[in-house]
Design an enzyme around this catalytic site. Sequence first.
Site, PDB file in Angstrom:
ATOM      1  N   ARG A 155       0.874  -1.090  -0.033  1.00 28.65           N
ATOM      2  CA  ARG A 155       0.068  -0.010  -0.012  1.00 28.65           C
ATOM      3  C   ARG A 155       0.688   1.323  -0.013  1.00 28.65           C
ATOM      4  NH1 ARG A 155      -5.002   1.497   4.103  1.00 28.65           N
ATOM      5  NH2 ARG A 155      -3.367   0.998   5.849  1.00 28.65           N
TER       6      ARG A 155
ATOM      7  N   ASP B  84      -3.757   3.252  14.157  1.00 29.27           N
ATOM      8  CA  ASP B  84      -3.058   3.788  13.051  1.00 29.27           C
ATOM      9  C   ASP B  84      -3.530   5.242  12.729  1.00 29.27           C
ATOM     10  OD1 ASP B  84      -5.277   3.483  11.564  1.00 29.27           O
ATOM     11  OD2 ASP B  84      -4.361   1.905  10.269  1.00 29.27           O
TER      12      ASP B  84
END
Length: 528
Positions: free
Chosen positions: A159, A442
């Site tokens: 990603r 996160d």
Amino acid sequence: MRAMPSALAVPRQEEILTPEALDFLTQLHLHFAGRRADLLAERRRRRQRIADGADPDFRPETRGIREDPNWQVAPPAPGLADRRVEITGPTEQKMTVNALNSGAKVWLADLEDANTPHVGNVVGGQLNLYDAIRRQIDFTSAEGKRYELGESTPTIVMRPRGWHLTDKHLGIGREVAVAGLVDFGLYFFHNARELLHRGSGPYFYLPKLENHLEARLWNDVFVFAQEALGLPRGTIRATVLIETVPAAFEMEEILYELREHSAGLNAGRWDYIFSLIKNFRTRGERFVLPDRSAVTMTVPFMRAYTELLVRTCHRRGAHAIGGMSAFIPSKDPQVNETVDAKVRADKQREADDGFDGSWVAHPGMVGTVREIFDGVLGTRPNQLDRSREDVEVTTADLLDVASTPGSVTEAGLRTNVAVALRYLEAWLGGRGAVAIFGLMEDAATAEISRSQVWQWIRAGTELDDGSVVTRPLVERIVAEETGTLLAEAGDDEGRATRVEHARALFEQVALGTEYPSFLTVPAYANYV
């Protein structure tokens, strides 16, 4: 392309930042940075229209794509047919080895939300991926414990950072590099041929897209990159995270633009909640959410979004991947029992709804999710045959935030402050994925925490005890939670300094009149 003066030396960086690789990045930048800038300008205009009262909707000009029953995406690429359990995490050396030994079908190697963009993390992460693909990575802990790759490892899907971010460590002329192109370009240049040789391919997760034109830009990047390296068109495969509200109205169009490179869509639940708050933050009580813990996947607007995703994907032959379970194992058996029940209920719902797999954030959760999807899939690799034609989702369904049950509490407010402060302290120290209060946090979850506080203050939201969320109330809680963190830091001067900086950063992004992201606050650029 050149390294900027602020760039620090990273061990073995010459193996990644080769002249040939930097030339490839330069070509990507020259071809695509201008279009990216235009698309970001359109994002800002669209966001302003929403702030001014215009709700997003399905595009009338792309109705023909949605109503055409004949087009399909490319069939699953090698290693991507069975995705029943995927693990996500940063590309640190130990995390890389653990993810590849987790037993998951796919590892989302994250250079985005689970990664602080220090130059060491960006370049070091590329080095770890380079080594992992060639099975030449291992790790020895400070205690002498050695971690090596097992015989079977998951398919790697990387990603990159989203279109909205730049990378100050690399520049072209007077411009800084586009972060997503840096991440994609280095990984593709160094690893595409090696991955194909090993029976896999260069696969990507694309974050933060807001419309099909942004997907078209990625598709053009893919075509250019494949031609530049002499690889067949369609070698690259990409799964798009549907994690912004505008993108939810363009799922079919996004698949269409990427159809020869598409590997499906993912329900990026945490960023989706953040996107809703961000886009509608000034629109009053209609779009004010309760405590974050109350915003589950079963509330009406989240249920509509995920069911539409499955229907859209399976109609076009694309995988539908469920959202991340942020729970992590505990040493307390009673806590583990509660966590296990929550994870099972969440993943059973996804499997029953037709999802082809789902995410976890910790290796300890892989077995649970695999068991759930094994029970539904059996020996089948996926359930693309479930078309979900029974699903009908309207604009009103996707925007039905007002029906979300729950309330705003002082405990929820305090949790948001505590989570954001703790995450920011870790983030400033170079860690982008952090275990806090039993959850893996996160950048997405930290943004939810601080943006809810900003919205609640702005809307004068009433707590369940009748009091109102005000700036003085939040300032008191910030001071108390900062004190707790400083006490935990003790004699660790470095951590104490980061705590104070985290407090200043939180106050800037949660208490100010403007609404920046902590990822883009210039005052903290020295940290990355």
